[in-house]
Design an enzyme around this catalytic site. Structure first.
Site, mmCIF file in Angstrom:
data_model
loop_
_atom_site.group_PDB
_atom_site.id
_atom_site.type_symbol
_atom_site.label_atom_id
_atom_site.label_comp_id
_atom_site.label_asym_id
_atom_site.label_seq_id
_atom_site.Cartn_x
_atom_site.Cartn_y
_atom_site.Cartn_z
ATOM 1 N N GLU A 1 -5.740 20.190 25.419
ATOM 2 C CA GLU A 1 -4.445 19.909 25.873
ATOM 3 C C GLU A 1 -3.902 20.478 27.138
ATOM 4 O O GLU A 1 -4.092 21.371 27.405
ATOM 5 C CB GLU A 1 -3.656 20.627 24.504
ATOM 6 N N GLU B 1 -5.672 27.076 14.776
ATOM 7 C CA GLU B 1 -5.356 27.003 16.338
ATOM 8 C C GLU B 1 -3.934 26.734 16.408
ATOM 9 O O GLU B 1 -3.450 25.988 15.396
ATOM 10 C CB GLU B 1 -6.476 26.112 16.900
ATOM 11 N N ASP C 1 -4.342 38.224 46.425
ATOM 12 C CA ASP C 1 -3.982 36.704 46.832
ATOM 13 C C ASP C 1 -4.157 36.525 48.304
ATOM 14 O O ASP C 1 -5.064 35.628 48.716
ATOM 15 C CB ASP C 1 -2.437 36.519 46.765
ATOM 16 N N TYR D 1 -10.187 22.196 23.139
ATOM 17 C CA TYR D 1 -10.486 22.533 21.912
ATOM 18 C C TYR D 1 -11.540 21.688 21.155
ATOM 19 O O TYR D 1 -11.918 21.901 20.143
ATOM 20 C CB TYR D 1 -9.415 22.492 20.965
ATOM 21 N N LYS E 1 -0.897 24.671 17.755
ATOM 22 C CA LYS E 1 -1.056 23.370 18.246
ATOM 23 C C LYS E 1 -0.123 23.227 19.691
ATOM 24 O O LYS E 1 1.172 23.731 19.548
ATOM 25 C CB LYS E 1 -0.288 22.426 17.031
ATOM 26 N N ARG F 1 -4.922 10.202 26.782
ATOM 27 C CA ARG F 1 -5.305 9.989 25.295
ATOM 28 C C ARG F 1 -5.043 8.462 25.343
ATOM 29 O O ARG F 1 -6.014 7.744 24.328
ATOM 30 C CB ARG F 1 -4.582 10.701 24.399
ATOM 31 N N CYS G 1 36.223 3.409 34.103
ATOM 32 C CA CYS G 1 36.934 2.159 34.783
ATOM 33 C C CYS G 1 38.384 2.105 33.731
ATOM 34 O O CYS G 1 38.840 1.054 34.419
ATOM 35 C CB CYS G 1 36.033 1.120 34.790
ATOM 36 N N CYS H 1 31.953 -2.015 36.202
ATOM 37 C CA CYS H 1 32.434 -0.379 35.800
ATOM 38 C C CYS H 1 31.275 0.387 36.565
ATOM 39 O O CYS H 1 30.230 0.239 36.720
ATOM 40 C CB CYS H 1 32.186 -0.191 34.265
ATOM 41 N N ASP I 1 -6.627 33.697 49.939
ATOM 42 C CA ASP I 1 -6.460 32.965 51.080
ATOM 43 C C ASP I 1 -7.293 32.742 52.198
ATOM 44 O O ASP I 1 -7.650 31.906 52.974
ATOM 45 C CB ASP I 1 -5.134 33.158 51.373
ATOM 46 N N SER J 1 -5.652 11.170 15.854
ATOM 47 C CA SER J 1 -4.290 12.036 15.881
ATOM 48 C C SER J 1 -4.434 12.620 14.600
ATOM 49 O O SER J 1 -5.666 12.726 14.145
ATOM 50 C CB SER J 1 -2.896 11.428 16.022
ATOM 51 N N LEU J 2 -3.768 13.611 14.359
ATOM 52 C CA LEU J 2 -3.690 14.668 13.127
ATOM 53 C C LEU J 2 -2.821 14.298 11.978
ATOM 54 O O LEU J 2 -1.465 13.965 12.443
ATOM 55 C CB LEU J 2 -3.542 15.935 13.403
ATOM 56 N N ASP K 1 2.021 21.921 22.596
ATOM 57 C CA ASP K 1 2.821 20.747 22.561
ATOM 58 C C ASP K 1 2.435 20.173 24.257
ATOM 59 O O ASP K 1 3.509 20.220 24.878
ATOM 60 C CB ASP K 1 4.249 21.222 22.185
ATOM 61 N N CYS L 1 37.312 2.908 28.553
ATOM 62 C CA CYS L 1 36.123 3.442 29.327
ATOM 63 C C CYS L 1 36.751 4.559 30.292
ATOM 64 O O CYS L 1 37.452 4.518 30.882
ATOM 65 C CB CYS L 1 35.670 2.376 29.898
ATOM 66 N N CYS M 1 31.383 -0.379 27.059
ATOM 67 C CA CYS M 1 32.240 -0.951 28.266
ATOM 68 C C CYS M 1 31.729 -2.359 28.525
ATOM 69 O O CYS M 1 30.515 -2.261 28.633
ATOM 70 C CB CYS M 1 32.427 0.013 29.261
ATOM 71 N N LYS N 1 2.983 21.866 10.794
ATOM 72 C CA LYS N 1 4.189 21.900 11.775
ATOM 73 C C LYS N 1 4.880 22.997 11.290
ATOM 74 O O LYS N 1 5.262 23.352 10.253
ATOM 75 C CB LYS N 1 4.770 20.483 11.697
ATOM 76 N N VAL O 1 -6.488 38.048 50.131
ATOM 77 C CA VAL O 1 -7.967 38.177 50.252
ATOM 78 C C VAL O 1 -8.698 36.702 49.994
ATOM 79 O O VAL O 1 -9.230 35.883 50.757
ATOM 80 C CB VAL O 1 -8.907 38.885 49.616
HETATM 81 S S1 IVH Z 1 -7.597 18.591 17.342
HETATM 82 C C1 IVH Z 1 -9.472 14.988 15.847
HETATM 83 N N1 IVH Z 1 -6.327 21.211 18.263
HETATM 84 O O1 IVH Z 1 -2.129 17.691 18.677
HETATM 85 C C2 IVH Z 1 -8.706 16.206 16.135
HETATM 86 N N2 IVH Z 1 -5.150 19.020 18.587
HETATM 87 O O2 IVH Z 1 -1.096 15.472 16.810
HETATM 88 C C3 IVH Z 1 -7.800 16.118 16.948
HETATM 89 N N3 IVH Z 1 -3.365 19.352 19.814
HETATM 90 O O3 IVH Z 1 -3.652 14.537 19.611
HETATM 91 C C4 IVH Z 1 -7.246 17.013 17.854
HETATM 92 N N4 IVH Z 1 -3.354 21.383 20.098
HETATM 93 O O4 IVH Z 1 -3.185 16.298 21.449
HETATM 94 C C5 IVH Z 1 -6.424 19.634 17.937
HETATM 95 N N5 IVH Z 1 -5.651 22.970 18.793
HETATM 96 C C6 IVH Z 1 -5.396 21.832 18.840
HETATM 97 C C7 IVH Z 1 -4.421 21.283 19.486
HETATM 98 C C8 IVH Z 1 -4.367 19.642 19.165
HETATM 99 C C9 IVH Z 1 -2.649 20.387 20.101
HETATM 100 C C10 IVH Z 1 -2.622 17.774 19.943
HETATM 101 C C11 IVH Z 1 -3.767 16.711 20.264
HETATM 102 C C12 IVH Z 1 -3.578 15.572 19.469
HETATM 103 C C13 IVH Z 1 -2.329 16.163 18.704
HETATM 104 C C14 IVH Z 1 -2.446 15.525 17.194
#
Ligand code: IVH
Length: 694
Positions: free
Chosen positions: A178, A118, A37, A230, A120, A141, A434, A454, A41, A86-87, A122, A431, A449, A337, A39
């Site tokens: 992400e 992969e 670190d 991704y 997912k 997004r 109050c 209050c 810096d 979205s998925l 969050d 309440c 309330c 999920k 170096v």
């Molecule tokens: S692929 C069309 N890969 O999950 C393909 N999404 O519920 C769409 N997410 O909006 C995305 N990890 O924000 C993909 N390994 C991953 C992901 C991923 C998280 C999120 C992404 C997407 C949401 C869908």
């Protein structure tokens, strides 16, 4: 001082930059630091000094350009070139198998296929655009069609390269992935927020979203966001049509041929310098996917970031293309999920929280327990009906659940473990703040309330008033509001404007300097526009968007107060429920008094006529602008604001409908396109002259 740099200096700057970039890549992307670190810096400071002495040597991809810029006033909305889909969710393996059957019916000849599994992550999806290898734009997004341009914030994320790691980049590359906050950073942010008396973020995803939308990128820089890539669209890959691809031999990168599958795309992203989640797997069958899913069900809880499932994608791009998209989802991918996590703990007490609308919420005070990576000590019990349904007693063993976006909740009570003398929890009749009688209409779940004095309601109203998107009173957090109300200094938001230094300075841990600062922030809120004041009043159903719409149609509080519910309802997107709530609010005498007092204190209870007229009669009415490159003094949001204030419109891409392109340094493909279409190109100075601000 500021002499032109000689060759030795230029070479030194280049070498420092390369060393620091390599070290940063090793640290943030590979997770394998190779430079102490101290170096790092020292080299960083040397580069900083040389760049300060020779500003012409600063490049946009220099490691010094990640620290954030001065606060933006707003973000511009940008339409995505390709929507961010979205998925579809599968909540268990049976649903995953059903998904497989469905896509197979569409592609009956597919035979044996490979899947990429992969994790997912969050977090929050981002779309990053690189032009000629340089990061030029980072967009959230949003609704999938258009997002917000948060480029200065994206530049602060260390694992996002400012320049692609290739000597021969395709002209345009879009990378998606992400952005997320590691769990330890999330917890630290909440500790700091608690200390400042600010509301806590419910989970790392909300905290990341809040951070990404920070107007001050210096704050973002301090928050340590991270990013896993991704998806990649490039001229050399799966984006532009075949024809365009063949015409442009440059678009072939040297290090990798165009990806033809998701697995290759992930390798390609790695080679470009991105962090790609290492826990991916190439699966030869649905059974492999199942094994991966089972394996990560518990392993994922040991990771330093949150995941909420597995994303399964068909590997082959040709098959992906054959299957295509539904209105919302790709048919070639699914989110498998994991069930929300549930853990048992002990209920130590039930407390009752009074919100700014007077709603009384029962809250379970729990023996602290680890859940989905964070410590949970409180959970909502929602309302009286839910409390009765749970039949919860003091000391009960309860099951707490935290599903992605929701705050923890008590889902079940293990009644069989209860002792005989346990006392049942019940809603209070008065309440807790109050002591006035609570009301619960039979047809509503909420107990309220209804005493507008209050302290809990007053506190809630003031906290809402001070919010950033309302009157934006910096520093007026929960801690101070609580004291102001408890000490009887403030009974309504109008009282804020008669506070003095003598009132504030004696408060616990306030002092003269902070008091002055807070009074300054309160005074500054008087310039906030009528739409923000309307939102800040906290009228039921009137959120920031509705407030803006209403303020556009009713240019003053007086005009809105005089309107009948029917007139209010004629406004597009305002429904009868909102109209009713607005009319009722303005009929309450105490609210009328409040409006009068606010007017006397100098708050904006009418649209600023100068501003409205300037926009309506502005020099740029009917003109459409596109901004590109770095302007010498204005940031993009500033330039956008100026154009809009003069009645013009700013869009993100050049087309025949564009009247002017405002181009700064390092303008890229937009400039070429505008010139091709014969569109007038302006400098910042030209723009200012056009508006009459030169
Ligand atoms: S692929 C069309 N890969 O999950 C393909 N999404 O519920 C769409 N997410 O909006 C995305 N990890 O924000 C993909 N390994 C991953 C992901 C991923 C998280 C999120 C992404 C997407 C949401 C869908």
């Amino acid at each position: 001082m500021n002499q032109a740099a000689d060759n030795t200096t230029t070479a030194r700057v280049q070498s420092l930059r390369a060393q620091l970039q390599a070290a940063s890549y090793a640290y943030y992307v590979l997770d394998a630091p190779d430079l102490p670190d101290e170096v790092y810096d020292r080299l960083y400071r040397e580069l900083q000094d040389l760049e300060a002495a020779h500003p012409e040597l600063v490049t946009p991809d220099s490691p010094t350009q990640r620290v954030g810029e001065k606060p933006a006033t707003q973000f511009t909305s940008v339409r995505h070139n390709i929507p961010l889909y979205s998925l579809e969710n599968a909540f268990d393996l049976a649903e995953f198998r059903a998904w497989e059957e469905r896509w197979r019916r569409q592609a009956p000849d597919a035979g044996e296929v490979e899947y990429v599994a992969e994790l997912k992550i969050d977090g929050n999806a981002l779309a990053l655009t690189y032009e000629n290898g340089l990061l030029v734009r980072g967009v959230t997004r949003g609704d999938g069609i258009a997002g917000e341009d948060i480029t200065p914030n994206v530049r602060t994320i260390r694992s996002i390269p400012l320049r692609l790691n290739t000597d021969n980049p395709p002209p345009v590359v879009e990378v998606r992935g992400e952005a997320f906050l590691p769990l330890d950073v999330f917890e630290q942010i909440n500790v700091e927020r608690a200390e400042r008396g600010e509301a806590l973020f419910a989970n790392p995803r909300n905290a990341a979203a809040g951070t990404l939308r920070q107007l001050d990128s210096r704050i973002v820089a301090a928050r340590k966001l991270d990013f896993f890539a991704y998806t990649v669209y490039s001229g050399a890959g799966n984006w532009e049509s075949e024809g365009e691809r063949e015409e442009d031999p440059k678009s072939k990168t040297q290090n990798l041929k165009s990806p033809t599958s998701q697995w290759e795309a992930l390798e390609f992203l790695k080679s470009l310098g991105f962090r790609v989640n290492p826990n991916r797997q190439l699966c030869q069958s649905a059974d492999d996917v199942q094994a991966y899913y089972d394996n990560w069900a518990t392993r994922r809880l040991q990771l330093s970031y949150l995941t909420d499932g597995v994303v399964v994608k068909l590997n082959d791009f040709a098959l992906q293309q054959q299957l295509g998209f539904t209105q919302k989802f790709p048919r070639w991918a699914v989110a498998l999920k994991y069930p929300a996590e549930e853990v048992p703990t002990i209920l130590e007490a039930v407390s009752f929280q009074v919100g700014r609308t007077g709603a009384v919420t029962p809250v379970a005070e729990l023996r602290p327990v680890q859940l989905a990576g964070t410590t949970v000590a409180r959970a909502t019990l929602h309302n009286a009906d839910r409390l009765a349904e749970l039949d919860i007693h003091q000391g009960d063993t309860v099951i707490v659940r935290k599903a992605g976006e929701i705050i923890p909740e008590v889902v079940r009570v293990l009644a069989e473990l209860r002792s005989d003398d346990a006392v049942k929890a019940a809603m209070p009749t008065c309440c807790p703040q109050c002591n006035s009688a609570l009301v619960k209409p039979d047809d509503e779940a909420v107990t309220r309330c209804i005493n507008i004095s209050c302290p809990a309601i007053v506190q809630g109203a003031i906290i809402h008033w001070a919010r950033r998107d309302a009157l934006d009173i910096e520093g007026l957090g929960e801690k101070w509001v609580k004291q102001l109300v408890e000490q009887g200094l403030v009974h309504s938001v109008a009282d804020l404007y008669s506070l003095t230094e003598e009132d504030l300075a004696p408060l616990d841990r306030m002092g003269k300097r902070l008091a002055e600062k807070l009074l300054g922030a309160i005074a500054a809120s008087k310039t906030r526009p009528w739409a923000s004041v309307l939102y800040a009043l906290g009228i039921r159903h009137v959120g920031a968007v509705n407030a803006k719409t209403l303020a556009q149609h009713f240019p003053s509080a007086a005009a809105l107060a005089a309107a009948s519910p029917h007139e209010v309802e004629t406004v597009h997107s305002i429904g009868p429920e909102i109209a009713q709530a607005v009319s009722q609010w303005f009929q309450v005498p105490a609210n009328q008094t409040l409006i009068d007092r606010l007017r006397q204190s100098g708050l904006q209870l009418a649209a600023d006529e100068d501003q409205t007229q300037a926009a309506e009669a502005g020099a740029l009415v009917g003109k459409t602008f596109v901004l590109t490159g770095t302007l010498p003094t204005l940031t993009r949001p500033e330039a956008t604001e100026l154009i809009e204030a003069a009645g013009g419109k700013v869009t993100s891409s050049v087309s025949k409908a564009t009247d002017y392109l405002v181009a700064g340094e390092k303008a890229g493909s937009k400039l070429v396109k505008a010139e091709g279409l014969g569109i007038a190109v302006l400098s910042e100075a030209d723009l200012l002259a056009l508006i009459g601000q030169d």
